[in-house]
Design an enzyme around this catalytic site. Sequence first.
Site, mmCIF file in Angstrom:
data_model
loop_
_atom_site.group_PDB
_atom_site.id
_atom_site.type_symbol
_atom_site.label_atom_id
_atom_site.label_comp_id
_atom_site.label_asym_id
_atom_site.label_seq_id
_atom_site.Cartn_x
_atom_site.Cartn_y
_atom_site.Cartn_z
ATOM 1 N N ASP A 136 0.868 -1.153 0.000
ATOM 2 C CA ASP A 136 0.000 0.000 0.000
ATOM 3 C C ASP A 136 0.920 1.222 0.000
ATOM 4 O OD1 ASP A 136 -3.239 0.609 1.533
ATOM 5 O OD2 ASP A 136 -2.081 1.776 0.100
HETATM 6 C C1 GLC Z 1 -4.329 4.331 -0.252
HETATM 7 C C2 GLC Z 1 -5.205 3.163 0.138
HETATM 8 C C3 GLC Z 1 -5.273 2.070 -0.896
HETATM 9 C C4 GLC Z 1 -5.162 2.696 -2.269
HETATM 10 C C5 GLC Z 1 -3.772 3.265 -2.402
HETATM 11 C C6 GLC Z 1 -3.555 3.964 -3.738
HETATM 12 O O1 GLC Z 1 -3.607 4.769 0.852
HETATM 13 O O2 GLC Z 1 -4.931 2.545 1.385
HETATM 14 O O3 GLC Z 1 -6.489 1.357 -0.692
HETATM 15 O O4 GLC Z 1 -5.384 1.712 -3.267
HETATM 16 O O5 GLC Z 1 -3.449 4.158 -1.344
HETATM 17 O O6 GLC Z 1 -4.364 5.096 -3.808
#
Ligand code: GLC
Length: 755
Positions: free
Chosen positions: A289
């Site tokens: 993430d």
């Molecule tokens: C965010 C979220 C994740 C998302 C990623 C890209 O922090 O936790 O669910 O897909 O970053 O935006």
Amino acid sequence: MTNKIAQFVALVALFIQCGTSVYAQKTSAKNIDTRVAALLAKMTLEEKIGQLNQVPGDISTGTDVAKDDLLTQIRSGKIGSLLSHTNFQNKITMQRVAVSETRLGIPLIFGFDVIHGYKTIFPIPLAQAASWDMGIVEKIERIAAEEASADGQNWTFAPMVDVSREPRWGRVMEGAGEDPFLGSRVAEARVRGIQGNDLAANNTLAACVKHYAGYGFSEGGRDYNTVDMSEQRLREMVLPPFKAAADAGAATFMNAFNTLNGVPASMNKFLLENILRGEWMWKGMVVSDWNSFGETIVHGAAADDVDASAKCLNAGSDMDMAGGTFQRGLKRALESGRVTQAQIDEAVKRVLHLKFALGLFDDPFRYLDPKRRNETLEKPDYRTFAREAAAKSMVLLKNDGGLLPLTEGSRFKKIAIIGPYADSKGNKDYMSFWTLGLGMREYDSTKVVRPAQALKPALEAMGYQVTITEICIDAMCTEKDYSAAINATREADLVIACLGERGLDCGESRCVSSLNLPRDQERILSITGRLNKPIVAVLFNSRPLVFDWATQNIPAILVAWQPGFETGNALADVLTGKVNPSGKLPVTFPKNLGQVPLYYNHLNTGRPQQQQGQMWTSGYLDSPVTPAYPFGFGLSYSQFNYSNMKLTKPQYKMNETIEVSITVTNSGKVAGEEVVQLYIRDISADIARPVKELKGFEKINIGAGESRVVTFRLTEKDLSYWNNEAKFKADPGKFKVFIGGNSRDVNELDFELIK
Ligand code: GLC
């Protein structure tokens, strides 16, 4: 010019024009491994580490990370993937640089959060789960994938499959609620819709199952907070939707931010190597993430970039989203012997395999076709379906005296529509933060059909006089607001109060410490509700909320969730009876925050409380332990009665199929859809088992006065659980089976499972 030369010139022109990769040949599954191996053999260490690096684009969905000049980084082979790029032309430019101006011409993969629609916005995922209609869920994802792939995206960071019983958590809106069985069915439907039958087709995306794992159980319902649980709970409550999505063929997974039992998910070998890649034998690619590799240092589980890189790669994570940790630390981790070249190669192979599978090597511009983009985005029938999906996700909680639907010739003449969400043009209201396909700055609220915009003409066409009184606009309600509400109510025969949450208060990093209607909105109900005019409360919410006064005093309550583009039309369809509401709660609505966590599939305890105040039992002095509205609950304009529940026999051997049926009768005056739900309870297992477990459901349409027999079949697998010997098995013994229209009001029978 001879024909041959003309053909050659045309071919060269085509190559120059679209920078087709040197790998242009039809990708077939059988030769992907061969082509990956051949390419890997040519790559330098820097090029390999570059493929594991994903850099954010023009929208930030996390802590800001330094972004050097993207084209320079792409040219130098430092970037394998980009995320959150909304500009179509920029994606063409970046892809052309990647395939024409780098040594090996490896195409980029573009990732994006396509959470409940891309350019056409549908109800939030929790609302979609409330429809209990997997066809609707799948079709929403299919449409979202059509639009996103037409706009140059190849990979969506969906489905989010985190089970959660935490209404304070802002991200409860992104999942399918508190139950692993419903969550698994939704996860499968999403992967089917996103990936279709051919990842290399230009209208499908790679799915990304997230957040692996346990994020929905963050302490206090706070994002990114600690998660601690037994393996038994992990196996039974958290992992099933992930397994269902993996079995449905999901191409990628995403790490969660949280620690699980002290180990950050991004470096959690038990989750990644033991379960995902070991037990489940899943072969796909794992992306972090947002900077979650780097955050292992903040967690205090890694010393620096080298340590974090080594621990995350060793655990089985492959790509570094928006953190640059691998860029800064992976080469040194290799040089210091913390990781092997083979491990790096394994991660790079997974990334390359995904790009080949998507057809990006055959045609890097397959998803960057301006003509298809113009033909695909925001097709009118997408919006038509958004209206149907929104209406079918709304949940009718109360309808005393059959106040709804509002029909022609009723005793009411004047209707007042009041509240902060009667006609809001607020940024992302009726939607959510997770509508990034619309951008953030250039958001156009006119694309959302607002409640009053649709309700007023619909009700006037039925002969009603309609007034609109917006109050508490994006601020705390004041005495001025309350008096405006009182005046509007006094002038009307019936009030529709549109209350709830701001769209931008839904989603990540939007957790709350109170479940009351925000900004003191419930006083609107308690003030107008005392004026002896019937009130219909419509909630635009992204999570369970607490509205106990309304539950006691307001005759009609409709949970509309955040319905998306077609909010007003869907609401008008439901309130006027054009659509008979059929939604059921995928998550428990508590009476008060003090009861949380409160969920239907709880254990019995040794001292279950039967009624509030019963001493020496598991309860509170100041509150009942029953919810305001239970899991699976939702009313209809029809009346459904259950009768004649039957089992084929009282005892079943382990390998036999248990067949249970029931008759459902619609004794109402209109046809309607009912979600018939099947639950079990293992009365005498080797460990304590939940008082109910959802094991089946069927959404059926029954005409007025008609009956349908619904039959469910259960197998030993359905009766199995993760026991205290770390095995998934069923115990012989007594079981109860329940069938009903929600998890509380059920018919039950007993049966015995014998060796
Ligand atoms: C965010 C979220 C994740 C998302 C990623 C890209 O922090 O936790 O669910 O897909 O970053 O935006």
